[in-house]
Design an enzyme around this catalytic site. Structure first.
Site, PDB file in Angstrom:
ATOM      1  N   ASP A  10       0.870  -1.181   0.000  1.00  0.00           N
ATOM      2  CA  ASP A  10       0.000   0.000   0.000  1.00  0.00           C
ATOM      3  C   ASP A  10       0.903   1.225   0.000  1.00  0.00           C
ATOM      4  OD1 ASP A  10      -2.270   1.701   0.267  1.00  0.00           O
ATOM      5  OD2 ASP A  10      -1.962   1.797   2.428  1.00  0.00           O
ATOM      6  N   SER A  11       0.326   2.376  -0.274  1.00  0.00           N
ATOM      7  CA  SER A  11       1.083   3.621  -0.207  1.00  0.00           C
ATOM      8  C   SER A  11       1.492   3.930   1.237  1.00  0.00           C
ATOM      9  CB  SER A  11       0.230   4.767  -0.739  1.00  0.00           C
ATOM     10  OG  SER A  11      -0.935   4.884   0.050  1.00  0.00           O
ATOM     11  N   GLY A  43      -2.400   9.473  -3.862  1.00  0.00           N
ATOM     12  CA  GLY A  43      -3.604  10.057  -4.459  1.00  0.00           C
ATOM     13  C   GLY A  43      -3.388  11.380  -5.177  1.00  0.00           C
ATOM     14  N   CYS A  73      -4.349  -1.060  -2.151  1.00  0.00           N
ATOM     15  CA  CYS A  73      -4.464   0.393  -2.306  1.00  0.00           C
ATOM     16  C   CYS A  73      -5.371   0.661  -3.498  1.00  0.00           C
ATOM     17  CB  CYS A  73      -3.060   0.955  -2.554  1.00  0.00           C
ATOM     18  SG  CYS A  73      -3.000   2.714  -2.898  1.00  0.00           S
ATOM     19  N   THR A  75      -5.925   3.482  -4.945  1.00  0.00           N
ATOM     20  CA  THR A  75      -5.305   4.435  -5.868  1.00  0.00           C
ATOM     21  C   THR A  75      -4.325   3.712  -6.790  1.00  0.00           C
ATOM     22  OG1 THR A  75      -5.474   5.993  -4.042  1.00  0.00           O
ATOM     23  CG2 THR A  75      -4.204   6.701  -5.938  1.00  0.00           C
ATOM     24  N   CYS A 183     -10.802   3.811  -0.105  1.00  0.00           N
ATOM     25  CA  CYS A 183      -9.380   3.939   0.222  1.00  0.00           C
ATOM     26  C   CYS A 183      -9.101   2.990   1.376  1.00  0.00           C
ATOM     27  CB  CYS A 183      -9.086   5.379   0.633  1.00  0.00           C
ATOM     28  SG  CYS A 183      -7.417   5.623   1.281  1.00  0.00           S
ATOM     29  N   HIS A 185      -7.060   3.072   3.663  1.00  0.00           N
ATOM     30  CA  HIS A 185      -6.788   3.714   4.959  1.00  0.00           C
ATOM     31  C   HIS A 185      -8.093   3.960   5.739  1.00  0.00           C
ATOM     32  CE1 HIS A 185      -2.809   4.616   3.336  1.00  0.00           C
ATOM     33  NE2 HIS A 185      -2.451   5.228   4.458  1.00  0.00           N
TER      34      HIS A 185
HETATM   35  N1  DGL Z   1      -4.530   3.382   0.896  1.00  0.00           N
HETATM   36  C1  DGL Z   1      -4.502   4.170  -0.306  1.00  0.00           C
HETATM   37  C2  DGL Z   1      -5.750   3.908  -1.132  1.00  0.00           C
HETATM   38  O1  DGL Z   1      -6.423   2.923  -0.888  1.00  0.00           O
HETATM   39  C3  DGL Z   1      -4.209   5.567   0.057  1.00  0.00           C
HETATM   40  C4  DGL Z   1      -4.108   6.469  -1.091  1.00  0.00           C
HETATM   41  C5  DGL Z   1      -3.029   7.484  -1.082  1.00  0.00           C
HETATM   42  O2  DGL Z   1      -1.887   7.163  -0.766  1.00  0.00           O
HETATM   43  O3  DGL Z   1      -3.352   8.595  -1.457  1.00  0.00           O
HETATM   44  O4  DGL Z   1      -6.095   4.605  -2.049  1.00  0.00           O
END
Ligand code: DGL
Length: 262
Positions: A10-11, A43, A73, A75, A183, A185
């Protein structure tokens, strides 16, 4: 190959919401999780950069010998999974806002979607929402700043309360009965969202569906780990170690957390 780990990235720390579902659904599988917090949030970045970052994470997980990659993630999935599938040979599982179940069940015909700019502006999101929302109004809101606050461990902070209520208001005014969290998060915000939303609003996230899909694909390719012992779980971050440790509490499985350059 069956005994190799499931790779998840994930990010940042938010994809641990998906990792939790995977460890619950597949208790005998080993997992390796990469939190790319150094480059969060994704994002705000153009698709080309999201593809580059996703490739970097994938290659690290391949170096660890992973048999399948879960892009935890939205995104990265909506912007990069197509490119990843073309570039690498192993199976990929992605996560997308769960619009379909909300669109099928809504009574008010108004569905809220809270997601990042990168997800809401992606071609894949446009395609999915066109497909399922013929007579339904989607109230799309960009959750600007939410990922950053979660990365900083400020889930219950006054700033979070303020931002979240600002984002939820237009949806409540429109009388949504489903809120889709787009998202990985955001599941960590569910307790707060529950306090803010009317009782009749159902919150949907995609974590369990991703875990079920991961199991189905492992079964399909005969990649399920035949071992009967509990899996081992290793989580790495290239950002703040404390944030990752904190978001994992409480947890039902044993795991180790360390810093790593990637
Ligand atoms: N967890 C990421 C998602 O599901 C976070 C996005 C991001 O880093 O902007 O989109």
């Amino acid at each position: 190959m069956q005994k190799q780990p499931i790779g998840i990235f994930d990010s940042g720390v938010g994809g641990t919401s998906i990792w939790r579902e995977i460890t619950a659904t597949l208790p005998n599988e080993d997992t390796i999780y990469l939190a790319d917090s150094k480059y969060a949030p994704y994002g705000k970045r153009p698709a080309s950069e999201i593809i580059e970052l996703s490739s970097k994470n994938t290659e690290k997980l391949i170096d660890f010998g992973c048999k399948i990659i879960v892009v935890a993630c939205n995104t990265a999935t909506t912007n990069a999974i197509k490119a990843l599938r073309l570039k690498y040979k192993l199976p990929f599982i992605g996560i997308e806002p769960a619009i379909k179940p909300a669109a099928i069940r809504t009574q008010t015909k108004k569905v809220g979607v809270l997601a990042t700019k990168g997800t809401l502006s992606s071609k894949l999101f446009a395609k999915t929402s066109d497909l399922y929302t013929g007579n339904i109004e989607l109230i799309e809101v960009i959750g600007t700043g939410l990922v950053e606050l979660i990365e900083e461990g400020k889930i219950n902070s006054p700033e979070m309360h303020k931002l979240l209520s600002l984002y939820i208001q237009p949806m409540v005014k429109k009388n949504i009965d489903y809120l889709v969290l787009g998202c990985s998060h955001y599941p960590y915000l569910i307790p707060l969202l529950r306090q803010m939303l009317p009782n009749h609003v159902t919150i949907i996230d995609s974590g369990q569906a991703v875990a079920r899909q991961t199991k189905a694909i492992l079964q399909k390719y005969t990649l399920l780990n035949p071992d009967r012992k509990p899996g081992t779980h290793t989580l790495f971050t290239n950002g703040n170690l404390f944030s990752l440790q904190e978001i994992l509490k409480p947890n039902l499985v044993d795991y180790s957390v360390s810093g790593l350059r990637f």
